[in-house]
Scaffold this motif. Structure first.
Motif, short mmCIF file in Angstrom:
data_model
loop_
_atom_site.label_atom_id
_atom_site.label_comp_id
_atom_site.label_asym_id
_atom_site.label_seq_id
_atom_site.Cartn_x
_atom_site.Cartn_y
_atom_site.Cartn_z
N ASN A 270 39.89 -24.03 -55.35
CA ASN A 270 40.21 -25.01 -54.32
C ASN A 270 40.11 -24.37 -52.93
O ASN A 270 39.95 -23.14 -52.82
CB ASN A 270 41.59 -25.62 -54.57
CG ASN A 270 42.71 -24.60 -54.50
OD1 ASN A 270 42.74 -23.75 -53.60
ND2 ASN A 270 43.66 -24.67 -55.43
N PRO A 271 40.19 -25.15 -51.86
CA PRO A 271 40.03 -24.58 -50.51
C PRO A 271 41.00 -23.45 -50.18
O PRO A 271 40.61 -22.47 -49.54
CB PRO A 271 40.23 -25.79 -49.60
CG PRO A 271 39.72 -26.95 -50.42
CD PRO A 271 40.18 -26.63 -51.82
N ASP A 272 42.24 -23.55 -50.61
CA ASP A 272 43.20 -22.47 -50.33
C ASP A 272 42.79 -21.18 -51.02
O ASP A 272 42.87 -20.09 -50.42
CB ASP A 272 44.61 -22.89 -50.78
CG ASP A 272 45.23 -23.90 -49.85
OD1 ASP A 272 45.86 -23.50 -48.87
OD2 ASP A 272 45.05 -25.11 -50.09
N ILE B 202 43.34 -22.81 -41.18
CA ILE B 202 43.80 -24.16 -41.49
C ILE B 202 44.16 -24.94 -40.22
O ILE B 202 43.67 -26.06 -40.02
CB ILE B 202 44.97 -24.13 -42.49
CG1 ILE B 202 44.45 -23.64 -43.85
CG2 ILE B 202 45.61 -25.51 -42.63
CD1 ILE B 202 45.54 -23.46 -44.90
N TYR C 36 37.95 -32.94 -51.38
CA TYR C 36 37.07 -31.96 -52.01
C TYR C 36 37.21 -32.01 -53.53
O TYR C 36 36.20 -31.88 -54.25
CB TYR C 36 37.38 -30.55 -51.49
CG TYR C 36 36.46 -29.49 -52.05
CD1 TYR C 36 35.07 -29.61 -51.91
CD2 TYR C 36 36.95 -28.38 -52.74
CE1 TYR C 36 34.21 -28.64 -52.44
CE2 TYR C 36 36.10 -27.42 -53.26
CZ TYR C 36 34.74 -27.56 -53.10
OH TYR C 36 33.89 -26.61 -53.63
N ALA C 37 38.42 -32.20 -54.01
CA ALA C 37 38.62 -32.31 -55.47
C ALA C 37 37.86 -33.52 -56.01
O ALA C 37 37.23 -33.43 -57.09
CB ALA C 37 40.12 -32.44 -55.78
N SER D 228 41.50 -31.27 -48.77
CA SER D 228 41.52 -30.64 -50.10
C SER D 228 41.43 -31.68 -51.21
O SER D 228 40.74 -31.48 -52.22
CB SER D 228 42.77 -29.79 -50.26
OG SER D 228 42.80 -28.74 -49.31
N ASN D 229 42.13 -32.79 -51.02
CA ASN D 229 42.07 -33.86 -52.02
C ASN D 229 40.68 -34.48 -52.08
O ASN D 229 40.16 -34.79 -53.17
CB ASN D 229 43.11 -34.93 -51.70
CG ASN D 229 44.53 -34.46 -51.92
OD1 ASN D 229 44.78 -33.52 -52.69
ND2 ASN D 229 45.47 -35.07 -51.22
N TRP E 124 44.74 -30.71 -43.62
CA TRP E 124 44.15 -29.83 -44.64
C TRP E 124 44.35 -30.39 -46.04
O TRP E 124 43.42 -30.36 -46.87
CB TRP E 124 44.79 -28.45 -44.53
CG TRP E 124 44.24 -27.42 -45.46
CD1 TRP E 124 44.78 -26.99 -46.65
CD2 TRP E 124 43.02 -26.67 -45.29
NE1 TRP E 124 43.99 -26.03 -47.23
CE2 TRP E 124 42.90 -25.81 -46.41
CE3 TRP E 124 42.04 -26.64 -44.32
CZ2 TRP E 124 41.83 -24.93 -46.58
CZ3 TRP E 124 40.96 -25.77 -44.47
CH2 TRP E 124 40.86 -24.92 -45.59
N GLU E 125 45.54 -30.92 -46.32
CA GLU E 125 45.81 -31.46 -47.65
C GLU E 125 44.89 -32.63 -47.97
O GLU E 125 44.40 -32.77 -49.10
CB GLU E 125 47.27 -31.89 -47.77
CG GLU E 125 47.65 -32.39 -49.16
CD GLU E 125 49.12 -32.75 -49.27
OE1 GLU E 125 49.53 -33.19 -50.35
OE2 GLU E 125 49.86 -32.58 -48.27
N PHE F 199 31.57 -25.45 -51.41
CA PHE F 199 32.61 -25.87 -50.47
C PHE F 199 32.03 -26.00 -49.05
O PHE F 199 32.31 -26.97 -48.34
CB PHE F 199 33.76 -24.86 -50.47
CG PHE F 199 34.85 -25.18 -49.49
CD1 PHE F 199 35.51 -26.39 -49.50
CD2 PHE F 199 35.24 -24.23 -48.53
CE1 PHE F 199 36.52 -26.68 -48.60
CE2 PHE F 199 36.25 -24.50 -47.63
CZ PHE F 199 36.89 -25.73 -47.66
#
Length: 265
Positions: A193-195, A240, A258-259, A255-256, A251-252, A215
């Motif tokens: 994931n991004p993190d 971030i 991207y998933a 990230s979602n 960011w969250e 990514f």
């Protein structure tokens, strides 16, 4: 010759990270054959230089033509102008391990507009994302040279290697989409994931590089190349908040998204 003017101490000062992090052995730096076309200056070994094959005249021309194509395509993708010559040093396979630390690829020193690669004559069949069949050298190292020169020293591994893998489109002569889809469907622990990418939570190059490339492709397509270029030199601790400031997206939330993007590959 230019390489004779490079000192060991100066090289230490300009080392970057990952596949730019090496010091070449220039002991045979006066035994090159040169071929120049446009902004590509290819150094290679003459026939019979070592036990391993040197590139033929046709292979030399093919390599130069492909690198010239990548040179222009990278600028178009990054929306940047670049006009410097790029020096390529192509080592025979049986000398490459000692000279550049690998007989299966290569490295770059962007500060000297140069990269050092193995002439892998027994390459497996592979067509890259640009439609070039069986390239002896891909776009990866050229991306490092151009992006570092035009954007600056990358602040994170994900930007440095992400740009290079995204614009090359492959890793170990496999499409990065195919690799990441395999990880998603068969080895989900290797789907990053991004993190995990920003904070480099895994050391394996074969896992990190394809994930980083996919990514970066997502970031560029979703938020634009200007945003990504502005993030290129941002350090890990500031990445971030800088992303959120540039994109206006939490960011969250990114990230979602991207998933979801990974699920749709």
């Amino acid at each position: 010759m230019i390489m004779k003017r490079i000192t060991y101490g100066l090289l230490l000062m300009v080392m970057m990270t990952s596949c730019t992090d090496f010091i070449a052995d220039f002991g045979n730096d006066d035994q090159w054959v040169l071929e120049t076309s446009g902004h590509i200056v290819l150094h290679y070994r003459q026939a019979g230089f070592s036990s391993a094959p040197s590139p033929s005249a046709d292979e030399v021309q093919e390599i130069i033509n492909n690198q010239d194509f990548y040179y222009r395509a990278i600028q178009d993708s990054l929306q940047l102008d670049f006009s410097d010559n790029v020096l390529i040093y192509l080592y025979n396979k049986d000398e490459a391990e000692e000279a550049i630390g690998t007989a299966g690829g290569g490295h770059s020193i962007p500060a000297f507009l140069s990269y050092y690669y193995t002439f892998i004559y027994d390459i497996p069949a592979y067509t890259d994302q640009y439609g070039i069949a069986d390239p002896y050298l891909g776009a990866h190292e050229m991306v490092h040279v151009i992006s570092h020169h035009r954007l600056g020293v990358p602040g994170t591994k994900v930007m440095s290697e992400g740009y290079a893998v995204w614009l090359d489109g492959g890793y170990a002569r496999h499409d990065i989409n195919d690799i990441v889809i395999h990880y998603r469907d068969n080895e989900p622990e290797k789907l990053l994931n991004p993190d995990q990418l920003i904070y480099e939570t895994i050391d394996s190059e074969s896992v990190y590089y394809p994930n980083a490339g996919v990514f970066l492709r997502f970031l560029v397509h979703s938020y634009g190349i200007e945003t990504c270029n502005a993030l290129f030199t941002t350090g890990m601790d500031d990445f971030i908040p800088h992303f959120e400031s540039l994109s206006g997206v939490p960011w969250e939330e990114m990230s979602n998204l991207y998933a979801v993007y990974l699920e749709g590959l």
